[in-house]
Design a protein around this motif. Structure first.
Motif, short mmCIF file in Angstrom:
data_model
loop_
_atom_site.label_atom_id
_atom_site.label_comp_id
_atom_site.label_asym_id
_atom_site.label_seq_id
_atom_site.Cartn_x
_atom_site.Cartn_y
_atom_site.Cartn_z
N PHE A 152 -46.28 58.51 34.69
CA PHE A 152 -45.72 58.79 36.01
C PHE A 152 -44.28 58.32 36.10
N LEU A 153 -44.02 57.09 35.63
CA LEU A 153 -42.67 56.53 35.69
C LEU A 153 -41.70 57.30 34.80
N GLN A 154 -42.17 57.73 33.63
CA GLN A 154 -41.31 58.50 32.74
C GLN A 154 -40.89 59.82 33.39
N ASP A 155 -41.81 60.46 34.08
CA ASP A 155 -41.48 61.70 34.78
C ASP A 155 -40.47 61.45 35.89
N LYS A 156 -40.61 60.31 36.58
CA LYS A 156 -39.72 60.00 37.69
C LYS A 156 -38.29 59.74 37.22
N ILE A 157 -38.12 59.21 36.03
CA ILE A 157 -36.77 58.98 35.50
C ILE A 157 -36.02 60.30 35.37
N MET A 163 -31.96 56.78 40.23
CA MET A 163 -32.79 55.58 40.35
C MET A 163 -33.31 55.13 38.99
N ALA A 164 -32.70 55.62 37.93
CA ALA A 164 -33.18 55.36 36.57
C ALA A 164 -33.27 53.87 36.27
N LYS A 165 -32.30 53.09 36.75
CA LYS A 165 -32.29 51.67 36.44
C LYS A 165 -33.52 50.95 37.02
#
Length: 234
Positions: A152-157, A163-165
């Protein structure tokens, strides 16, 4: 910290403050003190959750409404049998990384309370609890939840590079816990194999079987010799 400018009308609206301006009897002295220091009050009802927090030097009440994927009563009941995982989303922020949280509910047998852990914020503590249980099934379930959160987090990046950081920081925490769980799983599997090997050795080892037969034959031969000896003396 100011307490004389509290937004009492808003606090009364949500039942945090009574009509006589006293705090709700449902809140302990510790709850009230923490609330005045900036901690959130959390209220759960079925699949709904609301958080209340005083901001701007206690002059404004910030209210956030969230939705859970499971009914809170079902979570509390199931948590007495095993760890329960649940996802919480902010329906007003569906296009933001901050709209999603993954929680674990753990039943504490000593206090008889269900404790909520965040898989990111409380990662180290939760992994330690899983390790103490020494249960391969629970460890594998935890690993699956971590892997789903990582994806999920990888997709959000990719979706929110601005907000990548922030997202990467959460991703690094989750990845680290997955590595810890992998080591934990390996140790548990090795122990399980060792225990299984020990049992098989006791049951199926051919040398052990042959030794037992040899001892039995020797005992039978000894008994026969004793019988012959007693017959000869007669």
């Amino acid at each position: 910290m100011q307490t004389n400018n509290l937004p009492t009308d808003e606090l009364k609206k949500y039942g945090i403050v009574e009509p006589d301006n006293s705090f709700s009897k449902k809140l302990s002295a510790e709850d009230i003190q923490k609330f005045l220091q900036g901690y959130s009050i959390v209220a759960d009802n079925k699949k709904n959750r609301a958080t209340f927090q005083l901001v701007e030097n206690n002059n404004r009440l910030n209210v956030v409404f969230l939705e859970r994927d499971k009914n809170i009563s079902a979570i509390l009941a199931e948590s007495q049998e095993r760890i329960v995982y649940s996802e919480i989303m902010n329906p007003s922020k569906r296009d933001s990384h901050l709209n999603f949280e993954k929680k674990a509910f753990v039943y504490d047998k000593e206090t008889k309370n269900v404790v909520e852990f965040d898989l990111v914020k409380n990662a180290l503590e939760l992994t330690a609890i899983i390790a103490d249980k020494n249960d391969v099934s629970e460890t594998n379930r935890y690993k699956i939840e971590l892997q789903k959160l990582k994806s999920f987090l990888q997709d959000k990046i990719d979706q929110f590079p601005e907000m990548a950081k922030v997202i990467t920081n959460d991703l690094n925490i989750v990845s680290k816990e997955i590595n810890s769980v992998n080591s934990l799983t390996q140790n548990q599997n090795n122990l399980s194999k060792q225990q299984q090997s020990d049992v098989q050795l006791n049951v199926n080892d051919p040398d052990l079987y042959q030794d037992a037969n040899r001892i039995r034959d020797e005992e039978l031969e000894r008994e026969e010799n004793q019988e012959k000896s007693r017959g000869f003396r007669r």
